[in-house]
Every structure is written in structure tokens, then in C-alpha cells.
Design an enzyme around this catalytic site. Structure first.
Site, PDB file in Angstrom:
ATOM      1  N   MET A 155     -48.360  54.689  15.503  1.00 42.67           N
ATOM      2  CA  MET A 155     -48.199  53.472  15.720  1.00 42.67           C
ATOM      3  C   MET A 155     -49.329  52.659  14.847  1.00 42.67           C
ATOM      4  SD  MET A 155     -47.936  53.822  19.992  1.00 42.67           S
ATOM      5  CE  MET A 155     -49.531  54.651  20.073  1.00 42.67           C
ATOM      6  N   ASP A 156     -48.904  52.402  13.578  1.00 47.36           N
ATOM      7  CA  ASP A 156     -49.638  52.021  12.736  1.00 47.36           C
ATOM      8  C   ASP A 156     -49.687  50.369  12.403  1.00 47.36           C
ATOM      9  OD1 ASP A 156     -51.422  51.835  10.504  1.00 47.36           O
ATOM     10  OD2 ASP A 156     -50.223  52.592   8.954  1.00 47.36           O
ATOM     11  N   GLY A 157     -50.832  49.649  12.736  1.00 48.34           N
ATOM     12  CA  GLY A 157     -50.708  48.120  12.303  1.00 48.34           C
ATOM     13  C   GLY A 157     -51.146  47.373  13.468  1.00 48.34           C
TER      14      GLY A 157
ATOM     15  N   THR B 249     -44.635  52.951  11.658  1.00 55.33           N
ATOM     16  CA  THR B 249     -44.753  51.394  11.076  1.00 55.33           C
ATOM     17  C   THR B 249     -45.753  51.210   9.818  1.00 55.33           C
ATOM     18  OG1 THR B 249     -45.842  51.127  12.806  1.00 55.33           O
ATOM     19  CG2 THR B 249     -43.825  50.992  13.378  1.00 55.33           C
TER      20      THR B 249
END
Length: 290
Positions: free
Chosen positions: A41-43, A235
Site C-alpha cells: 500500500m504505497d503512497g 501502487t
């Protein structure tokens, strides 16, 4: 009156969305459906900065995106989902940021085990994977409560990687294997049948082979509660695994949409599944060869 009309409109929209998903998922189900999808779950922080939101608002938006994504997965028939919630390396961030994130995690763990939660609605069993001893006592106890509270659920599985890195997982598995073999050797020694070490043993042909094999290591991995992932979705367009499921991802598909995690939606999942179906034969063959 206005509130009542708004509630009715919201219910109609939700019903229409559910009906649309059923139609789409019935079409997708004609092809192979992934058994296990993992998420990096990047960002979240960049999302908050991009929109000038307060600290922590990005992670809260990310949690809502996660709940929607898990719902879509379980509706599609994906039995296992794994999320990279907090890396061991994340403890190096600013203390106030770590504290804020831990507080949010504690709050959301409590939400997950409420009777009316999505977890109970879909019969999801929760596992927390990682070096949980690194967590603060309240978070660790909450994680343990969640695992106990959902232990009777059997329809789906959610693995939450918390205080986790793949290198730590592999080291843990090696240490557990060595400890197990040492105990076996000690048992033999007490019977006068060994010298306390059983790292080598004979096979049926009388040849020497290592006592610790790949299956022994895999048995002691944190992620042994689920099969290897079919798809890893990360992501923000990054194509790095960032020390996540390195052992388990040799033959899985990596899907990296350019959006930030809170922006992820149904169509991103659909494209990931379509990409998986398009490459299914190749991935299956690679798995057989390994």
C-alpha cells in the site's frame, strides 16, 4: 426529509454498485481467479501531501481504500489477501509519525473485530505476520485479540504484515529450523544414538543429504498460513518489492498501477486479474518448473 431522500439515494447507489460488481465478477470468473492477492500500500503520505491534508489523513484514506479492495477481493472469490501494513524499516521514521501510525493501527484493529465489521460479514480469519515483539504492548495485545476473535472464521483469510520484512522472516525460519533440528539431535543423544547434531542424514540409498530442506524452511515462514501469492499489487508505479514476500513471490505477477494507494479502486483490481488471466498459462508452467 432531505436526509431521508439522501439515505434512499445512497442505498440505491450502493445496490447498483453491488449489482454491477456481481455482473463483472461473474464474467471474470469464467477464467482462472487468483487464489491469493498481496498488496503493498504505497503512497499514503504522498497522497496527503498532494492534497494538503493533515498528518495521518493519508493513512486514514488508505484504510478506507483497503476495506473496499478487500471487499472486492472476497466478492470475486479470492480466498487469501495479504497486506504490507508496517515494515520493520518504518520504525526508523520520525518518532511522532511512528506513534501516530501505531495509534491508527490500534484503532483499526479494534474496528476489524467488531461484530458488524466486514471481517465477520465475509467470514475472514485474521493473521498478523512479523516480529510482533517489536510492537508496543497495546498494539501487540490488540493483534492477539483479533487473531483469537476471528479464529472461528473460515471462508477467507487476511494476513496483515506488521513489523515485517522478508529478510527477517527468512532469518526467523532458519533459526526455527536449526532449533528444531538441535532438539531432535539432543533427543537422539539422550538415547545414545547421536552427537547432538542432525544437520546431515542418510537417505534410502545410503547417501548423505542435508537435514534441513526447503520444505522445512517454508513450514516456519510467517506467511505459511497462506499459499504463495498469485498477484502482488503495488501502487504508485513502483516495481520494487521492498523486502515483502521475497521467498514467496518467485512465480507471481507484479502489477504496479501509477496511482497512489488511497486512489485505488475496482477497475485497478479488474485489470490486475485480467493481466493474471492473460499470463496464467505461463505462470502455471513456471510454477511447475520450480
Amino acid at each position: 426529509m432531505t436526509k431521508k431522500i439522501g439515505d434512499q439515494a445512497g442505498k440505491m447507489f450502493e445496490y447498483f454498485g453491488s449489482f454491477l460488481r456481481k455482473c463483472i465478477f461473474s464474467v471474470l470468473s469464467v477464467g482462472p481467479v487468483p487464489d491469493h492477492i498481496a498488496f503493498i500500500m504505497d503512497g499514503n503520505r504522498r497522497y496527503a501531501k498532494k492534497r494538503n491534508l493533515l498528518d495521518g489523513a493519508g493513512h486514514r484514506s488508505g484504510y478506507l481504500a483497503l476495506m473496499n479492495m478487500l471487499k472486492y477481493c472476497y466478492e470475486l472469490g479470492v480466498k487469501y489477501a495479504t497486506i504490507y501494513a508496517f515494515s520493520i524499516d518504518n520504525f526508523r521514521r520520525r518518532p511522532e509519525e511512528v506513534q501516530s501510525t501505531m495509534q491508527l493501527i490500534l484503532e483499526k484493529i479494534e474496528d476489524l473485530i467488531k461484530e458488524e465489521s466486514m471481517v465477520n460479514q465475509y467470514g475472514v480469519r485474521i493473521y498478523f505476520l512479523g516480529s510482533l515483539k517489536l510492537l508496543s504492548k497495546p498494539v501487540r495485545l490488540a493483534a492477539e485479540r483479533a487473531m483469537v476473535a476471528t479464529s472461528g472464521n473460515s471462508k477467507s483469510v487476511l494476513s496483515i504484515c506488521l513489523a515485517y520484512t522478508s529478510s527477517d522472516e527468512i532469518l526467523h525460519a532458519v533459526q526455527e529450523c536449526c532449533g528444531e533440528k538441535w532438539d531432535e539431535g539432543s533427543a537422539l543423544e539422550s538415547k545414545g544414538a547421536g552427537n547432538g547434531l542432525v544437520f546431515l542424514k542418510g537417505n534410502e540409498n545410503g547417501k548423505i543429504k542435508p537435514s534441513i530442506v526447503v520444505k522445512d524452511l517454508e513450514k516456519h515462514m510467517y506467511a505459511a498460513v497462506a499459499p504463495d501469492p498469485d498477484i502482488i499489487i503495488r501502487t504508485s508505479g513502483e516495481t520494487r518489492l521492498s523486502n515483502f514476500l521475497l521467498w514467496q513471490s518467485a512465480n507471481c505477477l507484479l502489477y504496479a498501477p501509477p496511482i497512489l494507494w488511497p486512489e485505488i479502486g475496482l477497475w485497478h483490481l479488474i485489470w490486475a486479474v485480467l493481466d493474471f488471466q492473460r499470463n496464467f498459462s505461463y505462470l502455471k508452467e513456471k510454477t511447475k518448473l520450480s
